[in-house]
Write a protein that holds these residues in place. Sequence first.
Motif, PDB file in Angstrom:
ATOM      1  N   GLU A 253      44.912 -39.614   3.988  1.00  0.00           N
ATOM      2  CA  GLU A 253      45.976 -39.806   2.994  1.00  0.00           C
ATOM      3  C   GLU A 253      46.562 -41.206   3.158  1.00  0.00           C
ATOM      4  OE1 GLU A 253      50.302 -37.963   1.663  1.00  0.00           O
ATOM      5  OE2 GLU A 253      49.233 -37.067   3.352  1.00  0.00           O
ATOM      6  N   THR A 254      46.697 -41.922   2.051  1.00  0.00           N
ATOM      7  CA  THR A 254      47.226 -43.279   2.092  1.00  0.00           C
ATOM      8  C   THR A 254      48.243 -43.469   0.991  1.00  0.00           C
ATOM      9  OG1 THR A 254      45.033 -43.990   2.817  1.00  0.00           O
ATOM     10  CG2 THR A 254      46.574 -45.715   2.232  1.00  0.00           C
TER      11      THR A 254
ATOM     12  N   TRP B 168      50.361 -46.574  -0.782  1.00  0.00           N
ATOM     13  CA  TRP B 168      50.313 -48.039  -0.921  1.00  0.00           C
ATOM     14  C   TRP B 168      51.562 -48.550  -1.621  1.00  0.00           C
ATOM     15  CZ3 TRP B 168      45.923 -50.111   1.193  1.00  0.00           C
ATOM     16  CH2 TRP B 168      44.803 -49.286   1.312  1.00  0.00           C
TER      17      TRP B 168
ATOM     18  N   ARG C  25      44.768 -48.010  -5.986  1.00  0.00           N
ATOM     19  CA  ARG C  25      44.732 -46.720  -6.683  1.00  0.00           C
ATOM     20  C   ARG C  25      43.369 -46.040  -6.471  1.00  0.00           C
ATOM     21  NH1 ARG C  25      48.962 -46.017 -10.358  1.00  0.00           N
ATOM     22  NH2 ARG C  25      50.185 -47.913 -10.646  1.00  0.00           N
TER      23      ARG C  25
ATOM     24  N   THR D  99      43.013 -44.695  -2.898  1.00  0.00           N
ATOM     25  CA  THR D  99      43.795 -43.492  -2.649  1.00  0.00           C
ATOM     26  C   THR D  99      42.926 -42.236  -2.761  1.00  0.00           C
ATOM     27  OG1 THR D  99      45.810 -44.559  -3.419  1.00  0.00           O
ATOM     28  CG2 THR D  99      45.814 -42.164  -3.412  1.00  0.00           C
TER      29      THR D  99
END
Length: 178
Positions: free
Chosen positions: A53-54, A56, A153, A156
């Motif tokens: 999970e990231t 930004w 994006r 992700t």
Amino acid sequence: MPVEVFATDEHRLGLKPILRSVWAPVGERPIALGHHRFKWLYVTAFVGPSTGETVWYLSNGVSKPFFEKLLHAFAQEVGAGPAKRVVLLLDNAGFHTRPNLTVPDGLRLVYLPPYSPELQPAETLWTLVDEPIVNRLMPSLDDLHDIVDARCRWLTGQREAIRTRTTFAWWPKNYAPS
């Protein structure tokens, strides 16, 4: 109470090109266009290596008040609070440290030893972020922002690739009580 472990780091990108090696015919030198302009875009990543999970964030600067707002936004994004704890690994940059840094409820900051970027899982994300802009001349900061925003994006959704890149052998697993 569940406990998740994340790491965070910042990456500075500018209008000065990121150069990498390329193949070229024998005897020819590859050409990389560049115009050294010092305008910056900062990418901040919060990554959970155990899950990939990231979260930004893109900005045009860094400071202690701004980082404090990022911590609050991140805590809200991942649901840190009385019912869920998040341990956040980060470096000792001046704007990451106390005094005058308010940390949201449910978030616990753990600092790396000084001068140890090799221990920071989030450091491994920057080559992925840089990929679409390598060896390219960016005409403006807006163009750079658009490309990096689209890349973040896309990344992700690449949880497995991020998990395998950022999970070090010593990285603790998330904890959910039974």
